[in-house]
Design a protein around this motif. Structure first.
Motif, PDB file in Angstrom:
ATOM      1  N   TYR A 131     -85.930  31.299 -55.614  1.00 12.41           N
ATOM      2  CA  TYR A 131     -87.030  31.955 -54.905  1.00 12.41           C
ATOM      3  C   TYR A 131     -86.820  32.039 -53.397  1.00 12.41           C
ATOM      4  O   TYR A 131     -87.756  32.315 -52.653  1.00 12.41           O
ATOM      5  N   LEU A 132     -85.596  31.833 -52.933  1.00 13.81           N
ATOM      6  CA  LEU A 132     -85.353  31.823 -51.485  1.00 13.81           C
ATOM      7  C   LEU A 132     -85.751  33.130 -50.812  1.00 13.81           C
ATOM      8  O   LEU A 132     -86.340  33.117 -49.731  1.00 13.81           O
ATOM      9  N   ASN A 133     -85.423  34.264 -51.419  1.00 17.03           N
ATOM     10  CA  ASN A 133     -85.795  35.543 -50.794  1.00 17.03           C
ATOM     11  C   ASN A 133     -87.305  35.675 -50.667  1.00 17.03           C
ATOM     12  O   ASN A 133     -87.813  36.154 -49.658  1.00 17.03           O
ATOM     13  N   TRP A 134     -88.038  35.246 -51.680  1.00 14.10           N
ATOM     14  CA  TRP A 134     -89.500  35.296 -51.625  1.00 14.10           C
ATOM     15  C   TRP A 134     -90.029  34.332 -50.576  1.00 14.10           C
ATOM     16  O   TRP A 134     -90.900  34.681 -49.784  1.00 14.10           O
ATOM     17  N   ILE A 135     -89.479  33.106 -50.519  1.00 12.21           N
ATOM     18  CA  ILE A 135     -89.923  32.100 -49.553  1.00 12.21           C
ATOM     19  C   ILE A 135     -89.711  32.601 -48.130  1.00 12.21           C
ATOM     20  O   ILE A 135     -90.588  32.482 -47.274  1.00 12.21           O
ATOM     21  N   LYS A 136     -88.554  33.187 -47.875  1.00 11.08           N
ATOM     22  CA  LYS A 136     -88.227  33.634 -46.519  1.00 11.08           C
ATOM     23  C   LYS A 136     -89.180  34.715 -46.008  1.00 11.08           C
ATOM     24  O   LYS A 136     -89.369  34.853 -44.813  1.00 11.08           O
ATOM     25  N   GLN A 137     -89.816  35.456 -46.925  1.00 15.93           N
ATOM     26  CA  GLN A 137     -90.800  36.458 -46.504  1.00 15.93           C
ATOM     27  C   GLN A 137     -92.028  35.818 -45.872  1.00 15.93           C
ATOM     28  O   GLN A 137     -92.732  36.456 -45.099  1.00 15.93           O
ATOM     29  N   TYR A 138     -92.304  34.570 -46.217  1.00 15.84           N
ATOM     30  CA  TYR A 138     -93.539  33.915 -45.796  1.00 15.84           C
ATOM     31  C   TYR A 138     -93.314  32.784 -44.798  1.00 15.84           C
ATOM     32  O   TYR A 138     -94.239  32.044 -44.482  1.00 15.84           O
ATOM     33  N   ILE A 139     -92.094  32.660 -44.306  1.00 14.71           N
ATOM     34  CA  ILE A 139     -91.782  31.632 -43.312  1.00 14.71           C
ATOM     35  C   ILE A 139     -91.487  32.305 -41.989  1.00 14.71           C
ATOM     36  O   ILE A 139     -90.787  33.315 -41.935  1.00 14.71           O
ATOM     37  N   ASP A 140     -92.002  31.737 -40.941  1.00 20.59           N
ATOM     38  CA  ASP A 140     -91.672  32.210 -39.602  1.00 20.59           C
ATOM     39  C   ASP A 140     -90.170  32.003 -39.421  1.00 20.59           C
ATOM     40  O   ASP A 140     -89.679  30.868 -39.459  1.00 20.59           O
ATOM     41  N   GLN A 141     -89.412  33.083 -39.278  1.00 19.15           N
ATOM     42  CA  GLN A 141     -87.953  33.002 -39.217  1.00 19.15           C
ATOM     43  C   GLN A 141     -87.457  32.131 -38.068  1.00 19.15           C
ATOM     44  O   GLN A 141     -86.339  31.620 -38.113  1.00 19.15           O
ATOM     45  N   ARG A 142     -88.288  31.939 -37.047  1.00 15.61           N
ATOM     46  CA  ARG A 142     -87.880  31.065 -35.944  1.00 15.61           C
ATOM     47  C   ARG A 142     -87.704  29.631 -36.416  1.00 15.61           C
ATOM     48  O   ARG A 142     -86.928  28.879 -35.843  1.00 15.61           O
ATOM     49  N   VAL A 143     -88.406  29.246 -37.485  1.00 15.18           N
ATOM     50  CA  VAL A 143     -88.297  27.894 -38.014  1.00 15.18           C
ATOM     51  C   VAL A 143     -86.950  27.686 -38.699  1.00 15.18           C
ATOM     52  O   VAL A 143     -86.444  26.582 -38.773  1.00 15.18           O
ATOM     53  N   LEU A 144     -86.357  28.766 -39.193  1.00 13.86           N
ATOM     54  CA  LEU A 144     -85.100  28.656 -39.912  1.00 13.86           C
ATOM     55  C   LEU A 144     -83.889  28.570 -38.996  1.00 13.86           C
ATOM     56  O   LEU A 144     -82.777  28.425 -39.448  1.00 13.86           O
ATOM     57  N   SER A 145     -84.095  28.662 -37.711  1.00 13.54           N
ATOM     58  CA  SER A 145     -82.986  28.661 -36.765  1.00 13.54           C
ATOM     59  C   SER A 145     -83.056  27.433 -35.870  1.00 13.54           C
ATOM     60  O   SER A 145     -84.116  27.048 -35.394  1.00 13.54           O
ATOM     61  N   TYR A 146     -81.897  26.843 -35.612  1.00 11.03           N
ATOM     62  CA  TYR A 146     -81.843  25.710 -34.708  1.00 11.03           C
ATOM     63  C   TYR A 146     -81.719  26.148 -33.248  1.00 11.03           C
ATOM     64  O   TYR A 146     -81.770  25.328 -32.355  1.00 11.03           O
ATOM     65  N   ASP A 147     -81.552  27.448 -33.040  1.00 12.64           N
ATOM     66  CA  ASP A 147     -81.415  27.941 -31.680  1.00 12.64           C
ATOM     67  C   ASP A 147     -82.766  28.097 -31.010  1.00 12.64           C
ATOM     68  O   ASP A 147     -82.849  28.428 -29.842  1.00 12.64           O
TER      69      ASP A 147
END
Length: 179
Positions: A131-147
């Motif tokens: 379900y990663l593609n579905w999860i990523k739609q609902y997560i602020d993408q800034r949280v997924l980056s360490y930058d």
């Protein structure tokens, strides 16, 4: 974020089930305990991931009709399992010093004619990797980056349930984390 709420990495590795079958994952929760009452203390258990056919064979009426290819089964030692009240909780795996969520407690067979879980049978887990593609739609993408310094997360270890220093360590390659 608090001392009880810390991030865990999303399972972004190989999503094939055979990468976890035979491995032990860790579950935590406040679900029903051995006395059939909701626990007032957070419990932790080691749960082994089973081959789907072996799982179905344990209870064909339940798993044969409800277990999908987007799920997997896990079973602990005798009498140890996720139970009523644990649904939605994670199954975590430690890999290379980091904790990853791979499963979410979905369902378990009922014990006899009760609505209580049967701790002698496996529990079904929704496979997060599917379900990663579905999860990523609902997560602020800034949280997924360490930058990004958008979130000030305290990774200092608070409780000895998990090593909270493992997720979020800056590495050369990014690791997705779910807060």
């Amino acid at each position: 974020m608090t001392k009880y709420v810390q991030p865990v990495c999303l399972w972004t590795m190989d999503s094939k089930l055979d990468t976890i079958v035979g491995r032990n994952g860790t579950i935590v929760g406040f679900g029903s305990n051995e006395h059939n009452v909701v626990s007032d203390q957070l419990k932790q258990a080691s749960i082994g991931v089973m081959d789907p056919l072996t799982c179905i064979a344990t209870d064909r009426n339940v798993f044969g009709t409800h277990l999908t290819s987007d799920m997997f089964c896990g079973k602990g030692q005798t009498g140890v399992s996720a139970c009523n009240g644990d649904s939605g909780g994670g199954m975590f795996f430690e890999t290379n010093g980091n904790w990853y969520v791979r499963g979410l407690v979905s369902f378990s067979p009922e014990r006899g004619s009760t609505t209580l879980c049967d701790p002698l049978k496996p529990t079904a887990y929704t496979d997060v990797a599917k379900y990663l593609n579905w999860i990523k739609q609902y997560i602020d993408q800034r949280v997924l980056s360490y930058d990004s310094d958008v979130l000030d997360i305290d990774y200092e270890e608070k409780l000895r349930l998990f090593n909270f220093k493992t997720c979020g360590v800056k590495l050369s390659k990014a690791i997705s984390c779910l807060g």
